[in-house]
Design a protein around this motif. Sequence first.
Motif, PDB file in Angstrom:
ATOM      1  N   TYR A 218       0.828  -1.195   0.000  1.00 40.46           N
ATOM      2  CA  TYR A 218       0.000   0.000   0.000  1.00 40.46           C
ATOM      3  C   TYR A 218       0.864   1.248   0.000  1.00 40.46           C
ATOM      4  CZ  TYR A 218       0.932   0.712   5.005  1.00 40.46           C
ATOM      5  OH  TYR A 218       1.555   0.944   6.214  1.00 40.46           O
ATOM      6  N   ASP A 220       0.314   5.401   1.323  1.00 41.44           N
ATOM      7  CA  ASP A 220      -0.515   6.453   1.887  1.00 41.44           C
ATOM      8  C   ASP A 220      -0.336   7.718   1.039  1.00 41.44           C
ATOM      9  OD1 ASP A 220      -1.649   5.060   3.999  1.00 41.44           O
ATOM     10  OD2 ASP A 220       0.004   5.512   5.359  1.00 41.44           O
ATOM     11  N   THR A 225      -5.516   6.357   1.173  1.00 43.52           N
ATOM     12  CA  THR A 225      -4.622   5.210   1.014  1.00 43.52           C
ATOM     13  C   THR A 225      -5.074   4.405  -0.190  1.00 43.52           C
ATOM     14  OG1 THR A 225      -4.213   5.066   3.390  1.00 43.52           O
ATOM     15  CG2 THR A 225      -3.755   3.093   2.101  1.00 43.52           C
ATOM     16  N   ASP A 267      -5.072   1.222   6.656  1.00 47.99           N
ATOM     17  CA  ASP A 267      -4.242   2.347   7.103  1.00 47.99           C
ATOM     18  C   ASP A 267      -3.826   2.141   8.562  1.00 47.99           C
ATOM     19  OD1 ASP A 267      -3.144   4.750   7.918  1.00 47.99           O
ATOM     20  OD2 ASP A 267      -4.607   5.984   6.856  1.00 47.99           O
ATOM     21  N   ARG A 270      -4.480   5.362  11.012  1.00 46.33           N
ATOM     22  CA  ARG A 270      -5.851   5.692  11.391  1.00 46.33           C
ATOM     23  C   ARG A 270      -6.583   4.525  12.030  1.00 46.33           C
ATOM     24  NH1 ARG A 270      -8.978   5.786   7.380  1.00 46.33           N
ATOM     25  NH2 ARG A 270     -10.643   6.955   8.385  1.00 46.33           N
TER      26      ARG A 270
END
Length: 417
Positions: A218, A220, A225, A267, A270
Motif C-alpha cells: 500500500y 498512503d 490510502t 491504514d 488511522r
Amino acid sequence: MRRGNDSTGEKTRGTEGAAGGAGGDSSSDAFGPRGNPRAFHQSRCRQGRDDGSPYFDVSLDRRMPGVLAFAVRSVWSDQGQVQQPGRPRWFPFLSFPSTNELTNPDGHGKRTQFLNGPIYWSAAGGAHPVVNHFLAAWARHGYEGGYIGYPTTDEIVNADGVGRRQEFTGAAIYWRLNEAYSIGGAIRDKWAAMGGESGALGYPITDELPGVRHGGRYNDFTNGTTAWKPMYERDIAYSLIRCDQALTAGQIGCIFPAEIPLLPYYDPYRLGQLAGHIAAAQASGIPGDYEADLPLHKGTREAETENRDNACKTNPRVPSVRSDRDCDEYPFASAREGAASGGTERTFQGCGLPLVAQNLPNGSPITGPRYSICLINPSHNRSGGGDARWFYHHNRVLMDDPFYVDVMSGSLPTGSP
C-alpha cells in the motif's frame, strides 16, 4: 546502503564525493591545489582542448573512460544554463566529477560521482542524474538493486507546477515540499486513473509499503490510502441487476448483487488497533474473512442497538469508566452476526479485558456463533465506524446483503492482560 570496495576501487556511496575521489587520485589531481575547485577549473582551462573547451580535456576524459564517458558528458553539459559558442554547456549544480567511472554491483550499470550528486547509466534507461531527496528515496530501497531499478528520466516538473517526479525502470519517485516517495505497479495505475497528484488522493506521503497479511502492498497519500493485494479470482454472474432507492429518497442506485463488496481497513495510522482486533478475531474463526469465504451480513437498526448493548454497554466484564480506550466489538454491531445473535464471547491478550476460556470443560473447542471484544484506541475505533458507514452507503449494502472485511498492517493494543 553501504557498499564495499569493488574492482574499480569504489568507496561506499556516501563517501564518493570526498576529496580525492576514488581509485587513488590525489586531491591535487581531483580538485586542483589544496582541493580548490576554482583552481581545478583554472587548471582545466589551461589544459583545454583545441576547441577551447575548459572542461572535457584529457584529464577529465581520464576520470570518465569507457561506455559511460560520452553519455555522462552529454548529460552533464546538456543540463547547463548557458551555451557558449564552440563549447558544451555546463551544469553548475553537479559541479566537478569526483570519481572515475564506476561499475555498479550488478556488473552492468555504470555511474560517476560529482561533487553534488551522481549520474547513473544503464542500457535500459541511459544516463541521468539522481540527487537530493530523489537520491535519498532511491537509497532507501537499495538503489538500482531494489525494485525501483535504474533511472530512465531526469527530474520532471509535474503538471501542477509544484511537485516533481523521476521515472525509473521499476517505479517512479514523486517529490513535493521536501519529501520524496516511491510508487509503482498496480497502485500507481489506480492512482493515475484517479487523477494522480491532481486527483482526490493527492501526493504520496509514504513509499510503497508491505502489508502484514496476504502479501499486500500500500501507499498512503495526502488524502487517503491505495492498497494492492493478490486476490483469488472468482466467477461472477452479472445477469441480475438490483436497483433501489432505499438509501436516499428519490435517488435510484443499481448494483450487481452477485458481486460481494469488501470493506478494507489498510491504514495503520488511522485504523491500526481496530485492524489488529479484526485480524485476531477472524483468525480465531469469526466470519468476515474474504479468503475463508465467510461473509458477514448487514443487520437491522434494531439488532444493531441490541448487539452494541450485549457486547459493550451492558457487559459486566467491560469497565464502565474508560479514560483512554473504546470498547470495540467484532462482528460489527451493524452485522447480523453481532453479539446479540448468540454464541460465546472472546478477547485477546492486550485488549485490557479478562481472557475468556475458549474450550469446553472437557477440552473440546467451543464452536458455533462467536463474537470478540477489545478495548482499543478511540480514534481508531471511530475512524473505522465512519469508514463502515461510507462503505455501506456507496456500495448500497442493505439488510441481509453479504460483505467481507479485509485488514492489513494492524496490531492489537499492548496492555494488560
